[in-house]
Structures are given as C-alpha cells and as structure tokens.
Design a protein around this motif. Structure first.
Motif, mmCIF file in Angstrom:
data_model
loop_
_atom_site.group_PDB
_atom_site.id
_atom_site.type_symbol
_atom_site.label_atom_id
_atom_site.label_comp_id
_atom_site.label_asym_id
_atom_site.label_seq_id
_atom_site.Cartn_x
_atom_site.Cartn_y
_atom_site.Cartn_z
ATOM 1 N N ASN A 1 0.809 -1.222 0.000
ATOM 2 C CA ASN A 1 0.000 0.000 0.000
ATOM 3 C C ASN A 1 0.847 1.279 0.000
ATOM 4 O O ASN A 1 0.302 2.365 0.116
ATOM 5 N N HIS A 2 2.151 1.128 -0.088
ATOM 6 C CA HIS A 2 3.087 2.254 -0.099
ATOM 7 C C HIS A 2 2.938 3.136 1.146
ATOM 8 O O HIS A 2 3.019 4.362 1.065
ATOM 9 N N ASP A 3 2.701 2.499 2.279
ATOM 10 C CA ASP A 3 2.554 3.197 3.566
ATOM 11 C C ASP A 3 3.905 3.141 4.284
ATOM 12 O O ASP A 3 4.177 2.234 5.064
ATOM 13 N N SER A 4 4.751 4.127 3.988
ATOM 14 C CA SER A 4 6.119 4.091 4.503
ATOM 15 C C SER A 4 6.182 4.216 6.027
ATOM 16 O O SER A 4 7.030 3.582 6.661
ATOM 17 N N ASP A 5 5.317 5.026 6.629
ATOM 18 C CA ASP A 5 5.339 5.163 8.093
ATOM 19 C C ASP A 5 5.055 3.823 8.772
ATOM 20 O O ASP A 5 5.765 3.412 9.681
ATOM 21 N N LYS A 6 4.013 3.139 8.309
ATOM 22 C CA LYS A 6 3.652 1.857 8.912
ATOM 23 C C LYS A 6 4.733 0.816 8.649
ATOM 24 O O LYS A 6 5.108 0.050 9.532
ATOM 25 N N MET A 7 5.251 0.801 7.449
ATOM 26 C CA MET A 7 6.294 -0.151 7.084
ATOM 27 C C MET A 7 7.547 0.057 7.957
ATOM 28 O O MET A 7 8.117 -0.893 8.476
ATOM 29 N N ASN A 8 7.932 1.323 8.124
ATOM 30 C CA ASN A 8 9.130 1.627 8.914
ATOM 31 C C ASN A 8 8.972 1.256 10.385
ATOM 32 O O ASN A 8 9.851 0.636 10.975
ATOM 33 N N VAL A 9 7.856 1.633 10.987
ATOM 34 C CA VAL A 9 7.668 1.384 12.410
ATOM 35 C C VAL A 9 7.494 -0.110 12.680
ATOM 36 O O VAL A 9 8.007 -0.628 13.670
ATOM 37 N N LEU A 10 6.803 -0.808 11.806
ATOM 38 C CA LEU A 10 6.662 -2.252 11.989
ATOM 39 C C LEU A 10 8.007 -2.956 11.810
ATOM 40 O O LEU A 10 8.289 -3.948 12.485
ATOM 41 N N GLY A 11 8.839 -2.434 10.950
ATOM 42 C CA GLY A 11 10.186 -2.987 10.780
ATOM 43 C C GLY A 11 10.995 -2.889 12.067
ATOM 44 O O GLY A 11 11.692 -3.839 12.456
ATOM 45 N N ILE A 12 10.871 -1.759 12.749
ATOM 46 C CA ILE A 12 11.578 -1.556 14.016
ATOM 47 C C ILE A 12 11.066 -2.543 15.068
ATOM 48 O O ILE A 12 11.855 -3.196 15.757
ATOM 49 N N VAL A 13 9.755 -2.659 15.176
ATOM 50 C CA VAL A 13 9.148 -3.556 16.172
ATOM 51 C C VAL A 13 9.502 -5.011 15.863
ATOM 52 O O VAL A 13 9.884 -5.766 16.761
ATOM 53 N N ILE A 14 9.395 -5.395 14.600
ATOM 54 C CA ILE A 14 9.703 -6.773 14.203
ATOM 55 C C ILE A 14 11.153 -7.106 14.512
ATOM 56 O O ILE A 14 11.458 -8.182 15.032
ATOM 57 N N SER A 15 12.040 -6.191 14.216
ATOM 58 C CA SER A 15 13.461 -6.409 14.496
ATOM 59 C C SER A 15 13.704 -6.638 15.992
ATOM 60 O O SER A 15 14.423 -7.558 16.381
ATOM 61 N N SER A 16 13.083 -5.818 16.822
ATOM 62 C CA SER A 16 13.233 -5.973 18.276
ATOM 63 C C SER A 16 12.658 -7.310 18.747
ATOM 64 O O SER A 16 13.252 -7.990 19.589
ATOM 65 N N LEU A 17 11.516 -7.684 18.202
ATOM 66 C CA LEU A 17 10.880 -8.944 18.588
ATOM 67 C C LEU A 17 11.694 -10.149 18.127
ATOM 68 O O LEU A 17 11.804 -11.147 18.846
ATOM 69 N N GLN A 18 12.267 -10.071 16.944
ATOM 70 C CA GLN A 18 13.080 -11.176 16.444
ATOM 71 C C GLN A 18 14.325 -11.368 17.308
ATOM 72 O O GLN A 18 14.709 -12.502 17.595
#
Length: 143
Positions: free
Chosen positions: A17-34
């Motif tokens: 959906n080209h939602d860069s804000d959501k993509m970026n913040v979820l990337g940060i959270v996913i990285s921390s969770l992984q």
C-alpha cells in the motif's frame, strides 16, 4: 495479543500500500521482537504478552522523544511522521484497564497495602494496567 507473524503480514501489506510510516515502524518492532525471540528460544522459552507490550511501549517512548526533538527544531513533517507511527503502534497494544476496573480489583484484595496491590498488578495485570495509575489509586487506600 498480536503475533510476530501477524506483524510481518501487516508490514507486507503496508509495503504493497506504499505506507512508509507503517512499514518503517513495523520494521523496528519486528526487528526488536526477532532479537528477543532468538534470546528466548536459546533459553527454551516463548515471548510473553508482557514482553511484547514492553517492546511496543519502548518503541512508543523512543518515537515520542524523537518527535519532541523534531518539534523543538521546527521539523514539522518529521514530527508528524513520528506521531503517525506512534498511533500505528498504539493500535497493537492491549486495551488498558480503566480507573474503575483498577479500583474493583483493589477492593477485591484482602490486603490493601501498596506492596500487595503493586505485586498483584505486576503479576496478574502486567501490560494491561498503567502502573503509575495503579500506584496513585493504591495510595488512596492507605490510611
């Protein structure tokens, strides 16, 4: 509780959906969770809801601090992006207990000492109750 798999799916959807804000913040959270998941698996454990909420809250705090810095430096566009990312993360947090719900739990306890109240909420309601609010209400039951 949202899972790591669900967050990854949400990130892929944000990418489509080209939602860069959501993509970026979820990337940060996913990285921390992984990272946490690797540590937990090494110990033979799973990520708990409390740990998940802790990571989400930590990310919100970091974004809030970053947003304040951008606002202080007149960078409204970046501050707006951080605000949007904070709202995205809040959607994944469990609903916090209301003040009247906290009072009901405290009133149901046989002992109204602050130590007992705080231990009960840390053990049974971690991530579901604002501990500062619990402390404030607990103080009302003292003397």
């Amino acid at each position: 509780m949202v899972t790591l798999i669900e967050l990854k799916k949400e990130k892929m959807l944000a990418l489509k959906n080209h939602d860069s804000d959501k993509m970026n913040v979820l990337g940060i959270v996913i990285s921390s969770l992984q990272k946490l998941e690797i540590e937990k698996k090494a110990a033979g454990k799973e990520i708990t809801e409390v740990e998940m909420v802790s990571i989400l809250n930590k990310t919100i705090k970091e974004l809030t601090d970053e947003k304040a810095m951008y606002e202080a430096n007149g960078r409204a566009e970046q501050a707006l992006s951080d605000h949007r990312q904070i709202e995205i993360i809040k959607a994944y947090l469990p609903k916090m207990m209301e003040e009247d719900e906290i009072r009901k739990v405290i009133e149901s306890l046989p002992d109204h000492q602050i130590k007992t109240i705080m231990q009960t909420f840390k053990k049974d309601y971690a991530g579901k109750a604002d501990m500062a609010l619990v402390n404030k209400i607990a103080r009302e039951y003292q003397g």
